[in-house]
Design a protein around this motif. Structure first.
Motif, PDB file in Angstrom:
ATOM      1  N   ALA A 104       0.832  -1.208   0.000  1.00  0.00           N
ATOM      2  CA  ALA A 104       0.000   0.000   0.000  1.00  0.00           C
ATOM      3  C   ALA A 104       0.862   1.252   0.000  1.00  0.00           C
ATOM      4  N   MET A 105       1.915   1.254   0.813  1.00  0.00           N
ATOM      5  CA  MET A 105       2.804   2.412   0.911  1.00  0.00           C
ATOM      6  C   MET A 105       3.527   2.676  -0.404  1.00  0.00           C
ATOM      7  N   LEU A 106       3.841   1.604  -1.126  1.00  0.00           N
ATOM      8  CA  LEU A 106       4.663   1.711  -2.325  1.00  0.00           C
ATOM      9  C   LEU A 106       3.879   1.860  -3.623  1.00  0.00           C
ATOM     10  N   THR A 107       2.709   1.222  -3.696  1.00  0.00           N
ATOM     11  CA  THR A 107       2.033   1.109  -4.992  1.00  0.00           C
ATOM     12  C   THR A 107       0.634   1.711  -5.057  1.00  0.00           C
ATOM     13  N   ILE A 108       0.073   2.094  -3.908  1.00  0.00           N
ATOM     14  CA  ILE A 108      -1.263   2.692  -3.916  1.00  0.00           C
ATOM     15  C   ILE A 108      -1.221   4.120  -3.402  1.00  0.00           C
ATOM     16  N   ASP A 109      -0.628   4.297  -2.227  1.00  0.00           N
ATOM     17  CA  ASP A 109      -0.590   5.622  -1.604  1.00  0.00           C
ATOM     18  C   ASP A 109      -0.006   6.714  -2.511  1.00  0.00           C
ATOM     19  N   PRO A 110       1.061   6.428  -3.287  1.00  0.00           N
ATOM     20  CA  PRO A 110       1.610   7.491  -4.138  1.00  0.00           C
ATOM     21  C   PRO A 110       0.607   8.067  -5.134  1.00  0.00           C
ATOM     22  N   HIS A 111      -0.367   7.262  -5.545  1.00  0.00           N
ATOM     23  CA  HIS A 111      -1.359   7.730  -6.514  1.00  0.00           C
ATOM     24  C   HIS A 111      -2.469   8.543  -5.847  1.00  0.00           C
ATOM     25  N   LEU A 112      -2.516   8.498  -4.519  1.00  0.00           N
ATOM     26  CA  LEU A 112      -3.509   9.266  -3.779  1.00  0.00           C
ATOM     27  C   LEU A 112      -2.837  10.353  -2.948  1.00  0.00           C
ATOM     28  N   ALA A 113      -1.520  10.452  -3.065  1.00  0.00           N
ATOM     29  CA  ALA A 113      -0.725  11.267  -2.148  1.00  0.00           C
ATOM     30  C   ALA A 113      -1.006  12.753  -2.290  1.00  0.00           C
ATOM     31  N   THR A 114      -0.864  13.445  -1.172  1.00  0.00           N
ATOM     32  CA  THR A 114      -0.945  14.904  -1.163  1.00  0.00           C
ATOM     33  C   THR A 114       0.444  15.462  -1.428  1.00  0.00           C
ATOM     34  N   SER A 115       0.526  16.756  -1.641  1.00  0.00           N
ATOM     35  CA  SER A 115       1.781  17.371  -2.072  1.00  0.00           C
ATOM     36  C   SER A 115       2.883  17.316  -1.022  1.00  0.00           C
ATOM     37  N   ASN A 116       2.537  17.078   0.239  1.00  0.00           N
ATOM     38  CA  ASN A 116       3.568  17.097   1.278  1.00  0.00           C
ATOM     39  C   ASN A 116       4.195  15.725   1.497  1.00  0.00           C
ATOM     40  N   GLN A 117       3.792  14.740   0.711  1.00  0.00           N
ATOM     41  CA  GLN A 117       4.379  13.415   0.853  1.00  0.00           C
ATOM     42  C   GLN A 117       5.526  13.240  -0.139  1.00  0.00           C
ATOM     43  N   PHE A 118       6.316  12.213   0.070  1.00  0.00           N
ATOM     44  CA  PHE A 118       7.471  12.013  -0.783  1.00  0.00           C
ATOM     45  C   PHE A 118       7.389  10.646  -1.456  1.00  0.00           C
ATOM     46  N   ASP A 119       8.215  10.477  -2.474  1.00  0.00           N
ATOM     47  CA  ASP A 119       8.213   9.233  -3.235  1.00  0.00           C
ATOM     48  C   ASP A 119       9.075   8.213  -2.500  1.00  0.00           C
ATOM     49  N   LEU A 120       8.438   7.282  -1.849  1.00  0.00           N
ATOM     50  CA  LEU A 120       9.147   6.291  -1.034  1.00  0.00           C
ATOM     51  C   LEU A 120      10.105   5.449  -1.868  1.00  0.00           C
ATOM     52  N   SER A 121       9.691   5.075  -3.074  1.00  0.00           N
ATOM     53  CA  SER A 121      10.524   4.214  -3.909  1.00  0.00           C
ATOM     54  C   SER A 121      11.824   4.896  -4.325  1.00  0.00           C
ATOM     55  N   LYS A 122      11.833   6.233  -4.327  1.00  0.00           N
ATOM     56  CA  LYS A 122      13.052   6.959  -4.666  1.00  0.00           C
ATOM     57  C   LYS A 122      13.910   7.254  -3.446  1.00  0.00           C
ATOM     58  N   ALA A 123      13.315   7.178  -2.275  1.00  0.00           N
ATOM     59  CA  ALA A 123      14.044   7.496  -1.042  1.00  0.00           C
ATOM     60  C   ALA A 123      14.657   6.266  -0.384  1.00  0.00           C
ATOM     61  N   MET A 124      14.239   5.077  -0.818  1.00  0.00           N
ATOM     62  CA  MET A 124      14.686   3.845  -0.170  1.00  0.00           C
ATOM     63  C   MET A 124      15.135   2.817  -1.208  1.00  0.00           C
ATOM     64  N   GLU A 125      15.936   1.861  -0.742  1.00  0.00           N
ATOM     65  CA  GLU A 125      16.423   0.769  -1.595  1.00  0.00           C
ATOM     66  C   GLU A 125      15.717  -0.533  -1.213  1.00  0.00           C
TER      67      GLU A 125
END
Length: 331
Positions: A104-125
């Motif tokens: 959910a954090m990686l593949t769903i939330d980004p498509h519903l995210a507000t502007s103050n959230q960050f791209d988890l897949s780019k911040a983590m390995e």
């Protein structure tokens, strides 16, 4: 000093410098600490007692025993797991702060995210995909339906009379509910909760008629006759519930599973990522771990970091398309 002696002198000086550098490098290697040489911390973005927390604790226990270091589980709840994710992203990229992530954090939330959230897949390995599991479609005992087909018929007869609960807006549980009403051609109201346990309590109390929930949250109650399970979201029937039909038997192609994995901060050295991946794969392969997962209705996945990365990329695109096609928005 002759020119020949001068050249030889310079050569000896350079040679001595090279030897000194080699000795320094040897000392540095000799003094380098193996990974891990101190305690590890696994950050979990969900409350204690939930499925992700329980998985983190048994993985941490087995990992700590194998590596002879302590593994601390730290719960940082809030924002659909993103409080923990942001804390992990700020940590030193040395392999000692590990993030437990959900699909959910990686593949769903980004498509519903507000502007103050960050791209988890780019911040983590990505390190490793730990487990996958289907969801169960459960209804209250007072719902006059004993199959997916009967539930859909009920939804069509009583327009917008049905609602379904989920542990949050950006979860596969919510996505499954949206998919079901789309496939069945009826309308339901989505009711987001702060966790599965709260939603299940309302299901038991009759406040909501149905929900999609994890095996451990739903199956024991169904076995006790307190609720009914009408379907499973895996492509085929689950081996632990052979008498429960897959929803795909009513709506071909219906499939959604949930998974949980581990990630490390961006720029973590690859040898560290590979070392942690190897150790966690060994934990997943153990009889103790497999036995525990079976009881939770979860399947061990494992594999290389690149395999987890590809899984994230594929699901990110597919679920993004689904979110847009179904018109799903944050609530």
């Amino acid at each position: 000093m002759t020119s020949g002696n001068l050249v030889r002198g310079k050569a000896r000086t350079v040679g001595a410098a090279l030897v000194a550098m080699a000795l320094v490098a040897t000392v540095q290697v000799a003094n380098a600490q193996p990974y891990p040489s101190r305690s590890l911390t696994i950050l979990v973005g969900y409350s204690a007692g939930g499925q992700a927390d329980a998985l983190a604790r048994i993985i941490g226990k087995q990992l700590g025993e194998n590596l002879k270091v302590s593994v601390i589980i730290e719960n940082k709840t809030g924002a659909n797991g993103m409080i923990a994710a942001q804390a992990a992203a700020r940590a030193e990229p040395d392999g000692y702060t590990i993030l437990m992530v959900t699909d959910a954090m990686l593949t769903i939330d980004p498509h519903l995210a507000t502007s103050n959230q960050f791209d988890l897949s780019k911040a983590m390995e990505p390190v490793v995909n730990l487990t996958s599991s289907p969801l169960l479609l459960a209804v209250a005992n007072n719902v006059p339906a004993n199959s997916v087909a009967e539930l859909v018929a009920l939804g069509k007869q009583k327009a917008q009379s049905l609602s379904f609960g989920s542990p949050g807006s950006s979860t596969p549980h919510r996505l499954a509910g949206e998919m079901l009403q789309k496939a069945g051609g009826f309308t339901m109201t989505h009711i987001p909760y702060k966790g599965t346990s709260v939603a299940v309590n309302d299901l038991l109390g009759g406040q909501i008629p149905m929900l999609f929930g994890a095996f451990t949250a739903v199956e024991p109650l169904a076995a006790a006759g307190k609720i009914k399970v009408l379907g499973v979201t895996s492509e085929k029937r689950d081996a632990l519930l052979p008498n429960v039909p897959a929803i795909s038997e009513t709506f071909p192609g219906f499939k959604i599973t949930s998974y949980i994995g581990l990630m490390l901060p961006k720029n973590t050295p690859k040898p560290v990522i590979d070392a942690l991946n190897k150790e966690v794969n060994q934990v997943l392969a153990s009889e103790t771990m497999r036995g525990w997962l079976d009881k939770q209705g979860m399947i061990a996945v494992g594999g290389a970091p690149d395999a987890f990365k590809r899984q994230i990329e594929v699901d990110y695109q597919a679920r993004g398309e689904l979110v847009r096609a179904l018109g799903i928005t944050a609530e």
